[in-house]
Design a protein around this motif. Sequence first.
Motif, mmCIF file in Angstrom:
data_model
loop_
_atom_site.group_PDB
_atom_site.id
_atom_site.type_symbol
_atom_site.label_atom_id
_atom_site.label_comp_id
_atom_site.label_asym_id
_atom_site.label_seq_id
_atom_site.Cartn_x
_atom_site.Cartn_y
_atom_site.Cartn_z
ATOM 1 N N ARG A 1 -0.502 -0.852 7.670
ATOM 2 C CA ARG A 1 -0.805 0.492 6.588
ATOM 3 C C ARG A 1 -1.995 1.182 6.523
ATOM 4 N N ASN B 1 7.695 -2.664 1.988
ATOM 5 C CA ASN B 1 7.050 -0.933 2.537
ATOM 6 C C ASN B 1 5.743 -0.926 1.719
ATOM 7 N N ASP B 2 4.403 0.107 1.189
ATOM 8 C CA ASP B 2 3.467 -0.223 0.544
ATOM 9 C C ASP B 2 3.275 0.326 -0.373
ATOM 10 N N ASP B 3 4.019 0.013 -1.429
ATOM 11 C CA ASP B 3 4.247 0.365 -2.682
ATOM 12 C C ASP B 3 4.543 -0.694 -2.928
ATOM 13 N N GLU C 1 7.591 -7.359 5.449
ATOM 14 C CA GLU C 1 8.572 -6.411 5.588
ATOM 15 C C GLU C 1 8.891 -5.590 4.104
#
Length: 434
Positions: free
Chosen positions: A126, A361-363, A359
């Motif tokens: 990330r 996403n960044d949010d 698995e």
Amino acid sequence: MTVSRGDLATLTTTGRDPLGVLSRQNSTRLEWLIPLRMTRMAQSPFTFYRGTAAIMAADHSRDPHSGIPVVSSGDAHLSNFGFYATPQRTQAFDLNDFDESAWAPWEWDLKRLVTSVIIGGRDTDRPEKVVQAAADHAVRAYVSTLTASDGYSPLERYYSHFNQEMARRHLGKASRRVLEEAAEDARKRTSARAARRLTEDIGDGRRRFIEEPPVMTHVENEVELNVDASYRQYLLSASVDIRMLLSHYTMEDIGRRVVGVGSVGTRCYLVLMRDEDGGVLILQVKQAIRSALEEYGGFPQPSALTEVTDVSGEGARVVGLQRILQAYSDPFLGHLQSSGRSFYVRQYHDMKGSVEIEELNDDAFNGYAIACAAVLARAHAQSSNARRVVDFIGGGKRIRRAIVDWSNAYAELSLEDYRAFLVSGMVEEGPRGA
């Protein structure tokens, strides 16, 4: 020890022997499983970190601390939160590992969680901006949840748990969707499903665990000789309704099951139970050893806890502190001692599941870090010292800076340890099934 909030950023790097701590742990474990433990820890910086609760506890012992103890998980990293079924057959999201639980300064748990956010975020590639935001937001969530709980009565704090209302308060839409999907997957994980996957039919309606060395093997005869006495001891530690329920079951098979990362090498068994209609129940019997917070962190434990441990073993510690830290606990929890070792008992795969951070996403990763921190604060709020923690934290700004700075420094230190571990010769080619 009297310290300021800023002092909690201090990381002492002298006097360390991280690989020596691992060797000391290995000396007390099943020798033939040590290569598997080392192989699992070698997979990534994050899996290495998962297996180093004792190293971190030893490092905590050299640093300034708040001196305000609470009942602590001892291993509150991102992968030790998850779903499980409540006695009412709903699902809870909570801490789910208590092997290292003990009394310790409140910030030790928080630092372990925030460091796991940083290591886990970097391990899943990330952007550093995302990683730092998630670390900061985790501390904010811990502070805000603990501060809010100070306005509740002890009874209200006891009955609080992570539910949809808390999800709406702390998480965005993407994060809530991730938790809902993980919960749906966890609901499929039952004893019946585990029996279909882990056992085979041997005729007359009976089943037996499938051998899959080294992950699943059958136990030696000397272990089985203690089964009847151990089972009676467990029943005495369980509640009367569970004793009545288990009277409908007979024991069919016992297997040794290797679980986790840091726990590999300790003794863990699965017990296959069957009712008269062929229904199955699987219990897990897991060895309980001395908490790393006490053994390596050197933090003194209250006499009420040491007296229980002296009489009933480390399994009683794990069970007792789990019941304090979780909003709802497995009704099958119990403990026993056998052949000089302590164990605790729980149900296996009762809608249990975790969130796979790779698995997300960044949010969603950011939201998951927030959820875990809120849950940790709810657990710490059960301790009588919670108000002292709130007073020490104050407005929260200096604490956020100190905890995040310390955790960033420790993430780098853990990475150095990981690299040293890879070239140390401790990692051998793991056995099949690693």
